[in-house]
Write a protein that holds these residues in place. Sequence first.
Motif, PDB file in Angstrom:
ATOM      1  N   VAL A  26      57.146  41.580  65.261  1.00 41.71           N
ATOM      2  CA  VAL A  26      58.166  41.647  66.316  1.00 41.71           C
ATOM      3  C   VAL A  26      58.092  40.405  67.203  1.00 41.71           C
ATOM      4  O   VAL A  26      59.120  39.833  67.593  1.00 41.71           O
ATOM      5  CB  VAL A  26      57.986  42.925  67.158  1.00 41.71           C
ATOM      6  CG1 VAL A  26      58.881  42.889  68.390  1.00 41.71           C
ATOM      7  CG2 VAL A  26      58.294  44.156  66.321  1.00 41.71           C
ATOM      8  N   SER A  27      56.887  39.962  67.492  1.00 37.51           N
ATOM      9  CA  SER A  27      56.709  38.798  68.356  1.00 37.51           C
ATOM     10  C   SER A  27      57.203  37.522  67.681  1.00 37.51           C
ATOM     11  O   SER A  27      57.728  36.622  68.354  1.00 37.51           O
ATOM     12  CB  SER A  27      55.237  38.653  68.744  1.00 37.51           C
ATOM     13  OG  SER A  27      54.807  39.762  69.515  1.00 37.51           O
ATOM     14  N   LEU A  28      57.038  37.424  66.372  1.00 34.49           N
ATOM     15  CA  LEU A  28      57.548  36.251  65.661  1.00 34.49           C
ATOM     16  C   LEU A  28      59.067  36.155  65.800  1.00 34.49           C
ATOM     17  O   LEU A  28      59.619  35.059  65.966  1.00 34.49           O
ATOM     18  CB  LEU A  28      57.158  36.325  64.186  1.00 34.49           C
ATOM     19  CG  LEU A  28      55.690  36.011  63.862  1.00 34.49           C
ATOM     20  CD1 LEU A  28      55.377  36.367  62.411  1.00 34.49           C
ATOM     21  CD2 LEU A  28      55.384  34.537  64.121  1.00 34.49           C
ATOM     22  N   ARG A  29      59.739  37.295  65.759  1.00 29.81           N
ATOM     23  CA  ARG A  29      61.187  37.300  65.930  1.00 29.81           C
ATOM     24  C   ARG A  29      61.563  37.021  67.386  1.00 29.81           C
ATOM     25  O   ARG A  29      62.456  36.228  67.676  1.00 29.81           O
ATOM     26  CB  ARG A  29      61.775  38.632  65.475  1.00 29.81           C
ATOM     27  CG  ARG A  29      61.644  38.898  63.987  1.00 29.81           C
ATOM     28  CD  ARG A  29      62.283  40.220  63.604  1.00 29.81           C
ATOM     29  NE  ARG A  29      63.714  40.216  63.877  1.00 29.81           N
ATOM     30  CZ  ARG A  29      64.636  39.781  63.044  1.00 29.81           C
ATOM     31  NH1 ARG A  29      64.277  39.288  61.866  1.00 29.81           N
ATOM     32  NH2 ARG A  29      65.920  39.816  63.368  1.00 29.81           N
ATOM     33  N   GLY A  30      60.857  37.681  68.316  1.00 26.48           N
ATOM     34  CA  GLY A  30      61.158  37.474  69.727  1.00 26.48           C
ATOM     35  C   GLY A  30      60.856  36.067  70.200  1.00 26.48           C
ATOM     36  O   GLY A  30      61.549  35.530  71.063  1.00 26.48           O
ATOM     37  N   ALA A  31      59.815  35.454  69.623  1.00 26.32           N
ATOM     38  CA  ALA A  31      59.431  34.108  70.045  1.00 26.32           C
ATOM     39  C   ALA A  31      60.491  33.079  69.695  1.00 26.32           C
ATOM     40  O   ALA A  31      60.552  32.007  70.325  1.00 26.32           O
ATOM     41  CB  ALA A  31      58.093  33.725  69.403  1.00 26.32           C
ATOM     42  N   VAL A  78      54.667  31.084  78.796  1.00 27.40           N
ATOM     43  CA  VAL A  78      55.526  30.789  77.644  1.00 27.40           C
ATOM     44  C   VAL A  78      56.331  31.978  77.144  1.00 27.40           C
ATOM     45  O   VAL A  78      57.055  31.864  76.154  1.00 27.40           O
ATOM     46  CB  VAL A  78      54.693  30.196  76.474  1.00 27.40           C
ATOM     47  CG1 VAL A  78      54.160  28.829  76.845  1.00 27.40           C
ATOM     48  CG2 VAL A  78      53.544  31.122  76.075  1.00 27.40           C
ATOM     49  N   GLY A  79      56.211  33.146  77.790  1.00 24.68           N
ATOM     50  CA  GLY A  79      57.000  34.305  77.390  1.00 24.68           C
ATOM     51  C   GLY A  79      56.133  35.375  76.753  1.00 24.68           C
ATOM     52  O   GLY A  79      55.109  35.069  76.127  1.00 24.68           O
ATOM     53  N   PRO A  80      56.521  36.652  76.863  1.00 25.13           N
ATOM     54  CA  PRO A  80      55.679  37.738  76.361  1.00 25.13           C
ATOM     55  C   PRO A  80      55.511  37.749  74.840  1.00 25.13           C
ATOM     56  O   PRO A  80      54.410  38.009  74.348  1.00 25.13           O
ATOM     57  CB  PRO A  80      56.404  38.994  76.855  1.00 25.13           C
ATOM     58  CG  PRO A  80      57.819  38.556  77.095  1.00 25.13           C
ATOM     59  CD  PRO A  80      57.731  37.139  77.544  1.00 25.13           C
ATOM     60  N   TYR A  81      56.574  37.481  74.097  1.00 25.37           N
ATOM     61  CA  TYR A  81      56.443  37.474  72.634  1.00 25.37           C
ATOM     62  C   TYR A  81      55.554  36.315  72.192  1.00 25.37           C
ATOM     63  O   TYR A  81      54.648  36.484  71.369  1.00 25.37           O
ATOM     64  CB  TYR A  81      57.819  37.351  71.977  1.00 25.37           C
ATOM     65  CG  TYR A  81      58.709  38.539  72.188  1.00 25.37           C
ATOM     66  CD1 TYR A  81      58.457  39.747  71.531  1.00 25.37           C
ATOM     67  CD2 TYR A  81      59.814  38.475  73.033  1.00 25.37           C
ATOM     68  CE1 TYR A  81      59.288  40.853  71.720  1.00 25.37           C
ATOM     69  CE2 TYR A  81      60.649  39.567  73.225  1.00 25.37           C
ATOM     70  CZ  TYR A  81      60.375  40.755  72.567  1.00 25.37           C
ATOM     71  OH  TYR A  81      61.194  41.840  72.762  1.00 25.37           O
ATOM     72  N   VAL A 329      52.080  27.070  63.986  1.00 27.76           N
ATOM     73  CA  VAL A 329      52.780  28.356  63.961  1.00 27.76           C
ATOM     74  C   VAL A 329      54.048  28.289  64.800  1.00 27.76           C
ATOM     75  O   VAL A 329      55.138  28.694  64.358  1.00 27.76           O
ATOM     76  CB  VAL A 329      51.862  29.485  64.474  1.00 27.76           C
ATOM     77  CG1 VAL A 329      52.652  30.768  64.709  1.00 27.76           C
ATOM     78  CG2 VAL A 329      50.717  29.739  63.494  1.00 27.76           C
ATOM     79  N   PHE A 330      53.942  27.752  66.008  1.00 26.94           N
ATOM     80  CA  PHE A 330      55.097  27.727  66.899  1.00 26.94           C
ATOM     81  C   PHE A 330      56.146  26.727  66.448  1.00 26.94           C
ATOM     82  O   PHE A 330      57.341  26.916  66.696  1.00 26.94           O
ATOM     83  CB  PHE A 330      54.634  27.459  68.331  1.00 26.94           C
ATOM     84  CG  PHE A 330      53.706  28.519  68.855  1.00 26.94           C
ATOM     85  CD1 PHE A 330      54.068  29.857  68.815  1.00 26.94           C
ATOM     86  CD2 PHE A 330      52.452  28.202  69.347  1.00 26.94           C
ATOM     87  CE1 PHE A 330      53.221  30.853  69.274  1.00 26.94           C
ATOM     88  CE2 PHE A 330      51.603  29.190  69.808  1.00 26.94           C
ATOM     89  CZ  PHE A 330      51.983  30.511  69.764  1.00 26.94           C
ATOM     90  N   TRP A 331      55.725  25.664  65.782  1.00 30.26           N
ATOM     91  CA  TRP A 331      56.687  24.717  65.219  1.00 30.26           C
ATOM     92  C   TRP A 331      57.526  25.389  64.142  1.00 30.26           C
ATOM     93  O   TRP A 331      58.745  25.205  64.089  1.00 30.26           O
ATOM     94  CB  TRP A 331      55.962  23.508  64.640  1.00 30.26           C
ATOM     95  CG  TRP A 331      56.894  22.491  64.032  1.00 30.26           C
ATOM     96  CD1 TRP A 331      57.593  21.510  64.687  1.00 30.26           C
ATOM     97  CD2 TRP A 331      57.236  22.367  62.647  1.00 30.26           C
ATOM     98  NE1 TRP A 331      58.342  20.782  63.791  1.00 30.26           N
ATOM     99  CE2 TRP A 331      58.147  21.282  62.537  1.00 30.26           C
ATOM    100  CE3 TRP A 331      56.852  23.048  61.490  1.00 30.26           C
ATOM    101  CZ2 TRP A 331      58.676  20.881  61.313  1.00 30.26           C
ATOM    102  CZ3 TRP A 331      57.386  22.657  60.283  1.00 30.26           C
ATOM    103  CH2 TRP A 331      58.288  21.579  60.188  1.00 30.26           C
ATOM    104  N   VAL A 332      56.868  26.171  63.282  1.00 29.04           N
ATOM    105  CA  VAL A 332      57.594  26.885  62.231  1.00 29.04           C
ATOM    106  C   VAL A 332      58.569  27.895  62.842  1.00 29.04           C
ATOM    107  O   VAL A 332      59.729  27.998  62.428  1.00 29.04           O
ATOM    108  CB  VAL A 332      56.615  27.599  61.272  1.00 29.04           C
ATOM    109  CG1 VAL A 332      57.369  28.515  60.317  1.00 29.04           C
ATOM    110  CG2 VAL A 332      55.803  26.571  60.493  1.00 29.04           C
ATOM    111  N   VAL A 333      58.091  28.650  63.844  1.00 25.98           N
ATOM    112  CA  VAL A 333      58.962  29.632  64.490  1.00 25.98           C
ATOM    113  C   VAL A 333      60.138  28.939  65.162  1.00 25.98           C
ATOM    114  O   VAL A 333      61.286  29.382  65.052  1.00 25.98           O
ATOM    115  CB  VAL A 333      58.172  30.464  65.529  1.00 25.98           C
ATOM    116  CG1 VAL A 333      59.103  31.397  66.299  1.00 25.98           C
ATOM    117  CG2 VAL A 333      57.079  31.271  64.837  1.00 25.98           C
ATOM    118  N   ARG A 334      59.884  27.851  65.851  1.00 17.82           N
ATOM    119  CA  ARG A 334      60.942  27.099  66.515  1.00 17.82           C
ATOM    120  C   ARG A 334      61.934  26.542  65.507  1.00 17.82           C
ATOM    121  O   ARG A 334      63.152  26.546  65.728  1.00 17.82           O
ATOM    122  CB  ARG A 334      60.315  25.976  67.328  1.00 17.82           C
ATOM    123  CG  ARG A 334      61.273  24.935  67.873  1.00 17.82           C
ATOM    124  CD  ARG A 334      62.181  25.519  68.922  1.00 17.82           C
ATOM    125  NE  ARG A 334      63.012  24.477  69.515  1.00 17.82           N
ATOM    126  CZ  ARG A 334      64.129  24.690  70.168  1.00 17.82           C
ATOM    127  NH1 ARG A 334      64.579  25.922  70.300  1.00 17.82           N
ATOM    128  NH2 ARG A 334      64.813  23.696  70.704  1.00 17.82           N
TER     129      ARG A 334
END
Length: 349
Positions: A26-31, A78-81, A329-334
Amino acid sequence: MHVPDGFIDLPVSAATGAVAAGAVAVSLRGARRELDERTAPLAGLVAAFIFAVQMLNFPVAAGTSGHLLGGALAAILVGPYTGVLCISVVLLMQGILFADGGLTALGVNITDMAVVTTVVAYALFRTLVKVLPRTRRSVTVSSFVAALASVPAAALAFTFFYWIGGTTDIPIGKVLTGMAGVHVLIGIGEATITALTVGAVIAVRPDLVYGARGLSAPLKLRVGGELVDAAPASGPEPVAARSARKVWATGLVTALVLAGFVSFYASASPDGLEKVAADQGIDRKTEPHHTADSPLADYGVKDVGDARISGGLAGVIGVGATVVVGSGVFWVVRRRRTAPDTAPAGGNA
């Protein structure tokens, strides 16, 4: 608060593992919604900074120490997710590289230290900033209160997990009393570190604090004795002109200094959970860590005789590994967020 293998039985460990996996999904989607041009470059740094500060155990009572959990700090910055993902990355690196926190207990630790702390802290933080005056001081005070509440909440969550899946027969009342008492004190340290860090970032770049965005009234800063509106969270000014490189560099250097040097002077006393476990007998069935033979186990570099150098090198390696893995990880999500925006336009669906 890092739960080792053997404290919680396998059924409950498996159940919390499923909860943790769901929360991370869920956090991967919310992020994707949180990781914009401001938060994305800083998310990996936040994870590395939390890793570093977690090495700094501070004394809280006779023979007991505590350390930052970081859920409140990550969620507000940076946000909850994204915050859940930051703490999850830290816990994964600690478990695999440093034998800190059991691998079969990884679900317990992520649920407790990443999910519970982040949800409780951010919900309380958002409530407070909506009812308090919209000033920098209010955001800092809200950060303090939210972080303070998040630590006892995590202690209560562990007590619940132990109640339904503890491997030793200890009266739950004793566990609850021991965990709640010491973690209220640890929460004061957590709150102080969180408020100081959030306040420091707001002082130089309020637009980088995720939790300070979207308020019904503009965030205000005190300039020359008067309150003035802070720069809006988003506006026509190009992102390149408002680069966060100095903040990022300062944060990374600070994390490296804390982990590589200051950590040598951290308290050697057992943390809250370790102390309660030893006093109450919860640790009687503790199992050896699966990565106990890691070259970095127990936050020291194997075969380096000098304790100061060994611990410092381990800390620097940990910060470096965490910022690289976290940023990846965050680069991929972004990238997944921005992919639809870069698709060719003009065609028919």
